[in-house]
Design an enzyme around this catalytic site. Sequence first.
Site, PDB file in Angstrom:
ATOM      1  N   ARG A  38     -16.657  -7.752  13.082  1.00  0.00           N
ATOM      2  CA  ARG A  38     -15.809  -6.587  13.388  1.00  0.00           C
ATOM      3  C   ARG A  38     -16.514  -5.296  13.014  1.00  0.00           C
ATOM      4  O   ARG A  38     -17.045  -5.164  11.924  1.00  0.00           O
ATOM      5  CB  ARG A  38     -14.483  -6.684  12.626  1.00  0.00           C
TER       6      ARG A  38
ATOM      7  N   ARG B 140       2.888   1.585   9.788  1.00  0.00           N
ATOM      8  CA  ARG B 140       1.886   1.925   8.776  1.00  0.00           C
ATOM      9  C   ARG B 140       2.010   3.367   8.309  1.00  0.00           C
ATOM     10  O   ARG B 140       1.260   3.760   7.404  1.00  0.00           O
ATOM     11  CB  ARG B 140       0.480   1.729   9.363  1.00  0.00           C
TER      12      ARG B 140
ATOM     13  N   ARG C  91     -15.324 -11.604   6.480  1.00  0.00           N
ATOM     14  CA  ARG C  91     -14.845 -11.499   7.860  1.00  0.00           C
ATOM     15  C   ARG C  91     -15.855 -10.717   8.716  1.00  0.00           C
ATOM     16  O   ARG C  91     -16.049 -11.032   9.883  1.00  0.00           O
ATOM     17  CB  ARG C  91     -13.477 -10.796   7.885  1.00  0.00           C
TER      18      ARG C  91
HETATM   19  P1  AMP Z   1      -5.706  -4.380  11.543  1.00  0.00           P
HETATM   20  O1  AMP Z   1      -6.283  -5.509  12.320  1.00  0.00           O
HETATM   21  O2  AMP Z   1      -4.221  -4.511  11.370  1.00  0.00           O
HETATM   22  O3  AMP Z   1      -6.412  -4.150  10.235  1.00  0.00           O
HETATM   23  O4  AMP Z   1      -5.924  -3.061  12.403  1.00  0.00           O
HETATM   24  C1  AMP Z   1      -7.229  -2.644  12.778  1.00  0.00           C
HETATM   25  C2  AMP Z   1      -7.222  -1.166  13.131  1.00  0.00           C
HETATM   26  O5  AMP Z   1      -6.319  -0.936  14.222  1.00  0.00           O
HETATM   27  C3  AMP Z   1      -6.731  -0.250  12.041  1.00  0.00           C
HETATM   28  O6  AMP Z   1      -7.736   0.063  11.105  1.00  0.00           O
HETATM   29  C4  AMP Z   1      -6.303   0.968  12.844  1.00  0.00           C
HETATM   30  O7  AMP Z   1      -7.415   1.707  13.306  1.00  0.00           O
HETATM   31  C5  AMP Z   1      -5.672   0.308  14.055  1.00  0.00           C
HETATM   32  N1  AMP Z   1      -4.232   0.052  13.799  1.00  0.00           N
HETATM   33  C6  AMP Z   1      -3.603  -1.154  13.698  1.00  0.00           C
HETATM   34  N2  AMP Z   1      -2.291  -1.005  13.454  1.00  0.00           N
HETATM   35  C7  AMP Z   1      -2.071   0.338  13.409  1.00  0.00           C
HETATM   36  C8  AMP Z   1      -0.929   1.134  13.185  1.00  0.00           C
HETATM   37  N3  AMP Z   1       0.272   0.588  12.940  1.00  0.00           N
HETATM   38  N4  AMP Z   1      -1.076   2.483  13.209  1.00  0.00           N
HETATM   39  C9  AMP Z   1      -2.268   3.052  13.475  1.00  0.00           C
HETATM   40  N5  AMP Z   1      -3.388   2.364  13.660  1.00  0.00           N
HETATM   41  C10 AMP Z   1      -3.312   1.010  13.640  1.00  0.00           C
END
Ligand code: AMP
Length: 188
Positions: A128, A83, A122
């Site tokens: 969440r 990311r 969601r």
């Molecule tokens: P997601 O379910 O992919 O939307 O991820 C939820 C949260 O996890 C994000 O908003 C970040 O706080 C953290 N997160 C997930 N993937 C990453 C990543 N590759 N780098 C940094 N934080 C992450």
Amino acid sequence: MGPPGAGKGTQAKVIAQRLAVPAVSTGDIFRVNVTQRTELGREAKRYMDAGDYVPDAITNAMVRARLAEPDAADGFLLDGYPRTVSQVEELDSMLAERGSGLDAVLLLTVDRDEVVERLARRARDEGRADDTVEVIGHRQDVYADQTAPLVEVYDGRGLLVRVDGMGPVDEVTSRVLRVLDQAGAAAS
Ligand code: AMP
């Protein structure tokens, strides 16, 4: 890739199953750690709740450990990683060490109103903590700022495939499998 709410997690699970590889979702791994109140979970939670990215050092180490597990030896699908530019560099070195590379980088495109509506839904269904209206807006900004530039990087490498993420889940899945097949990235 795709902004929060684009359907990455939903599609990742289905596509990984079809390709017989594990789906490695950094968001899911963080959430499990938060639920289990591990040290990693405690550290990650404050960033996640605010809609910020967990620091690269923590995220990279977690992905490195996950990809070293035996089920990822023959392939994997990454959901929500990399990311940031620094995560791209770290992933490059992980892949170089194992003598492999990415077959494709999939970008799910959606329109912003649809994404915000999905995230609000969601929030109701899953509860969440990072799906409140303020945090949703912030997460979109963080994506635009830190992750959207990665589209150019992977496009420049000829790996990017764009798929329309709008519409029913199974239609999007069909589109994804079709383009991955065309890109030579899907198992036959
Ligand atoms: P997601 O379910 O992919 O939307 O991820 C939820 C949260 O996890 C994000 O908003 C970040 O706080 C953290 N997160 C997930 N993937 C990453 C990543 N590759 N780098 C940094 N934080 C992450």
